[in-house]
Scaffold this active site. Sequence first.
Site, PDB file in Angstrom:
ATOM      1  N   GLU A  86      -1.706   5.642 -10.784  1.00 20.72           N
ATOM      2  CA  GLU A  86      -0.437   6.337 -11.046  1.00 20.72           C
ATOM      3  C   GLU A  86      -0.128   6.440 -12.532  1.00 20.72           C
ATOM      4  O   GLU A  86       0.374   7.465 -13.010  1.00 20.72           O
ATOM      5  CB  GLU A  86       0.719   5.637 -10.329  1.00 20.72           C
ATOM      6  CG  GLU A  86       0.725   5.822  -8.815  1.00 20.72           C
ATOM      7  CD  GLU A  86      -0.155   4.813  -8.084  1.00 20.72           C
ATOM      8  OE1 GLU A  86      -0.829   3.994  -8.747  1.00 20.72           O
ATOM      9  OE2 GLU A  86      -0.185   4.856  -6.835  1.00 20.72           O
ATOM     10  N   HIS A 135       8.145   0.625   0.283  1.00 17.33           N
ATOM     11  CA  HIS A 135       7.878   2.028   0.618  1.00 17.33           C
ATOM     12  C   HIS A 135       9.142   2.755   1.068  1.00 17.33           C
ATOM     13  O   HIS A 135       9.059   3.755   1.775  1.00 17.33           O
ATOM     14  CB  HIS A 135       6.824   2.133   1.728  1.00 17.33           C
ATOM     15  CG  HIS A 135       5.441   1.739   1.312  1.00 17.33           C
ATOM     16  ND1 HIS A 135       5.072   0.441   1.109  1.00 17.33           N
ATOM     17  CD2 HIS A 135       4.334   2.483   1.048  1.00 17.33           C
ATOM     18  CE1 HIS A 135       3.790   0.387   0.755  1.00 17.33           C
ATOM     19  NE2 HIS A 135       3.322   1.612   0.703  1.00 17.33           N
TER      20      HIS A 135
END
Lengths: 329, 324
Positions: free
Chosen positions: B60, B129
């Site tokens: 990322e 999440h």
Amino acid sequence: MGRTDPPSATSQLLELYRAMRLVREAEERLGALFADGEIPGFIHLSIGQEAVSVGVAAALQQHDTLASNHRGHGHAIAKGLDLDRFFLEILGKRDGYCRGRGGSMHVADMTVGMLGANGIVGAGLPIAVGSALAHKLRRTGHIAVVFFGDGAMAEGVLHESLNLAQLWTLPVLFVCENNGWSEFTEAARQLATDPQRMAAAYSMRALQVDGNDVVAVAAAARMAVAQIRAGEGPCLLECKTRRVRGHYEGDAQKYRDAGDIATALRNDPLVRCEVQAIAAGAPQETIDAIKAEIADRVDAAVATARSGAPPAPVDAFADVYSPTHELPS
Amino acid sequence: MSEVRFGQAINRALIDAMTADPSVILLGEDVARPGGPFGVTRGLLDKFGPERVRDTPISEAAITGAAVGAAMTGLRPIVEIMFMDFVTLTMDALVNQAAKARFMFGGQSSVPMVVRMPHGGGINAGPQHSQCLEAWLAHVPGLKVVCPATVADAYSLTRAAIVDDDPVIVIEHKALYAAKGELADSPTATPIGRARIAREGRDATIVTYGAMVSVALAAAVELAQDGVEADVIDLRSLQPWDEATVLASLTRTHRLIICHEAVEAFGIGAEIAARMADVGFDELDAPIVRVGAPFMPPPFAKTLEDWYRPDAAKIVAAVKKTMS
């Protein structure tokens, strides 16, 4: 008596010497200005490492892009930045490259592909990788280069960037300016391995060169750049050098042996280049003339910067976002 | 006009943007061959090829940093971050690089990049999440943040983000991807920074965004049964946010409730409340009330998550509190 042109090897040496002299003179002046309180904030000098920035820049074209780091004055000057706007910026003036908003750690000039010095260790690597991706997709024929120190080898994003660049065969040159010191700690106490092995871990081509020998750096960089430009993917060029000054100006370096600094000083890349040039037949007067010419250029840039106007807050505030852009119908 | 799902509207926006501008590229984990973890980028690889639609390693930080460098070198990259929770790994590229480049380099360069990321709960994805971290990003000068609630806005805010010259974060609620709605054949533009009145009412103003818009509308229906008519404002854009529309509504209703799924403390609601307490002080007939998640990580078990996320009952109670 007619003056004959020096042979090309000599003229190349003199060009490299001139470029290094400019970096050295500019940084020595920055050091003095900082000591006199004329530069706000703090600065990191690359004195003693000029052969790396100048040697690599000798292999680059104007629109090759470059991501730099906190010790980036040499990278910027070698890439061809205007000296007046460089000093204006570092003195915090309106007409500086960044209009007085960035300073030493953020000097940038998009017209020569200089994507900015950077205050975050390792941050330039993914920026160069992305710039290389753009070169590849836009088929510009250019490459991206990033300079980073041995300290950055311990940053996670460096490893992500090496992997991505090799995986996608991107036109990027990773220049590890291995000066032996990560801020206040020796590289040996920070890294479990070395840059060559790290590159090998990503199946990346790597070269190691004496980073205080500008001719050797230029030769290695030209070879690496030629392969990169030919589409063969990235390369890591490790330039072994030694930091002469502190991590930042004003750093007393109490963590460092006097002998270590003395060794670095004896291996001055400018002295080495001067000796090489004279051995190749360059007259001492030519060297002295270059020194005088560079000193005058830097004097003029400092004078311009000192008389520069301060930046206005209203202009700074207006540049946080681009002018409003409407969605096309 | 056709009925499409929220995720399909984003897909169409990506297709239209990539067709209109060859400099738009897509980077992300599993966005190309697999078509995206939520299927949003399905079909794009076939349409635009592997140069422009790229599966990336699980990196990322590097892909977001690469987007900054690509944007400074003539591309308009769109990065997909699989879950907003993973934005933690991109923060240097977003906060220190993308957000500051234009300012820091004296206006020499803009960074036209988009980072899409799903936030929010509702699928029992647990503490790493399900978070709503938009307030972090809205706090950074130089970033823009949008969060669509409808199919139409999913399309047009995505288009607006891509054409914008600054870095724009597009936050998509993952529970909305399957939601259906109408999308015009030639959708109208939604400029960044303008809110939408989702329902008109005279008695109280509920300001919200994203998936909470439909929850607030359900609360408004319930309130109407008790004779309370709520104005529901869908912010659409969180940075910049539409202060004028919120203030105009407050001037009509004199009561303000702000609702988001993110934790209540130090959130988007805190900024809006502080601002309205300043510029709207004379209009207020009651204290401003916020409805948000309690100050704890999003929990996993269905019973816990259901309790954790704001619902219509909590919004109804908050509105009634301002009326008592």
